[in-house]
Write an enzyme that holds these catalytic residues in place. Structure first.
Site, PDB file in Angstrom:
ATOM      1  N   GLY A 187       0.768  -1.234   0.000  1.00 49.92           N
ATOM      2  CA  GLY A 187       0.000   0.000   0.000  1.00 49.92           C
ATOM      3  C   GLY A 187       0.801   1.287   0.000  1.00 49.92           C
ATOM      4  O   GLY A 187       0.238   2.347  -0.268  1.00 49.92           O
ATOM      5  N   ASP A 188       2.104   1.213   0.319  1.00 48.19           N
ATOM      6  CA  ASP A 188       2.942   2.414   0.309  1.00 48.19           C
ATOM      7  C   ASP A 188       4.346   2.024  -0.162  1.00 48.19           C
ATOM      8  O   ASP A 188       5.349   2.350   0.466  1.00 48.19           O
ATOM      9  CB  ASP A 188       2.991   3.045   1.704  1.00 48.19           C
ATOM     10  CG  ASP A 188       3.602   4.445   1.695  1.00 48.19           C
ATOM     11  OD1 ASP A 188       3.768   5.020   0.599  1.00 48.19           O
ATOM     12  OD2 ASP A 188       3.908   4.973   2.781  1.00 48.19           O
ATOM     13  N   ALA A 189       4.382   1.311  -1.301  1.00 49.15           N
ATOM     14  CA  ALA A 189       5.612   0.665  -1.748  1.00 49.15           C
ATOM     15  C   ALA A 189       6.513   1.589  -2.555  1.00 49.15           C
ATOM     16  O   ALA A 189       6.995   1.227  -3.625  1.00 49.15           O
ATOM     17  CB  ALA A 189       5.272  -0.591  -2.554  1.00 49.15           C
ATOM     18  N   ASN A 208      10.448   2.564   1.315  1.00 50.32           N
ATOM     19  CA  ASN A 208       9.915   1.450   2.095  1.00 50.32           C
ATOM     20  C   ASN A 208      10.332   0.100   1.532  1.00 50.32           C
ATOM     21  O   ASN A 208       9.860  -0.939   1.993  1.00 50.32           O
ATOM     22  CB  ASN A 208       8.386   1.550   2.159  1.00 50.32           C
ATOM     23  CG  ASN A 208       7.935   2.734   2.995  1.00 50.32           C
ATOM     24  OD1 ASN A 208       8.694   3.230   3.825  1.00 50.32           O
ATOM     25  ND2 ASN A 208       6.725   3.199   2.766  1.00 50.32           N
TER      26      ASN A 208
END
Length: 288
Positions: free
Chosen positions: A187-189, A193
């Site tokens: 979801g926040d790749a 991250n």
């Protein structure tokens, strides 16, 4: 409570030393030499959401994620993963693992991880996880329109520019490639991250996990210069094909559509060039 005290509370081991890791996190060395990261949550439910996301993403070991030692309303304590250098082998292993992770599926588009709150976070921005039967409805309702409204409230978009995003949302059933099952998303790749570790693997950290469209994670990998991205995406594509679940034709043309969400989040949080980038992505999505 300090970061050291939080580490001791959630590990049951006395803290020896602590060093800062950004504004709201620290690496705490425990007696015996183990290291943990202690993070302060950005808002209500943030630590619960991240802990649930890490456990969900790490359930099958497809891509390594830090183990959760514990959390409370303020602090999250996870294992520290020593950094390393990017390598082609790690990139390709990560691509294959990410394909397997996505294939683990989710109960619905927009569903939170088990035990995760509906009101979650992506970085410093609130994010709503609410189950939907189809991806276009979820993406418009929970990932595009709320941030467009907030950006317009801040005066970042004119009425005419807002209408461009409204058109994207209205046309999402036609712009998306067709039905596929909800994927288990990080979801926040973005590249920050994607953690290249000393053990020679790629680890995923800081998730905003939910059930979504797998192309969203892939599009986010492209945003801010993930190292060896061609090898990651090539291995992903090969693994998806081998599993009988190839990406739909035209995936490259849909990248702007899936980048709308992170670009809008950045526009709301930071303004500047992200405002124009989000508008450019919306117009590109309509041309795809």
């Amino acid at each position: 409570m300090t970061a050291r005290q939080a580490a001791e509370r959630h590990t049951g081991v006395r803290a020896a030393t602590s060093r800062p890791l950004g504004a709201d996190a620290a690496v705490v060395t425990l007696e015996g030499g183990a290291e943990v990261v202690v993070k302060r949550g950005q808002g209500s439910g943030a630590t619960t959401a991240e802990a649930a996301g890490l456990r969900w993403l790490g359930e099958y070991g497809d891509v390594p994620v830090p183990a959760v030692r514990g959390h409370d309303d303020t602090w999250l304590v996870i294992d520290h993963v020593a950094p390393g250098a990017p390598s082609r082998e790690a990139a390709e292993r990560f691509g294959r693992g990410l394909a397997a992770l996505h294939a683990r599926s989710a109960p619905a588009f927009g569903s939170p991880p088990p035990g995760g709150p509906g009101e979650a976070w992506i970085g410093l921005a609130p994010m709503r996880n609410e189950p939907h039967e189809d991806w276009p409805t979820f993406y418009a309702r929970c990932r595009v329109r709320p941030y467009v409204r907030e950006a317009a409230r801040q005066g970042l978009f004119t009425a005419g520019e807002t209408a461009v995003f409204d058109e994207v949302c209205d046309r999402l059933p036609d712009l998306s490639p067709g039905p596929e099952p909800p994927a288990r998303l990080h979801g926040d790749a973005w590249s920050g991250n994607v953690h290249w570790a000393a053990d020679g693997a790629v680890w995923l950290i800081d998730p905003a996990a939910h059930g979504g469209h797998r192309e969203t994670d892939l599009a986010m990998l492209r945003l801010f210069g993930t190292p060896l991205l061609d090898h990651v995406l090539g291995a992903y594509d090969e693994a998806a094909r081998d599993a009988g679940t190839p990406l739909a034709p035209g995936v490259e043309a849909r990248v702007p559509l899936h980048q709308l969400f992170p670009l809008l989040v950045h526009a709301v949080l930071f303004g500047g060039g992200y405002v124009a980038q989000a508008l450019t992505a919306a117009r590109a999505a309509l041309r795809a």
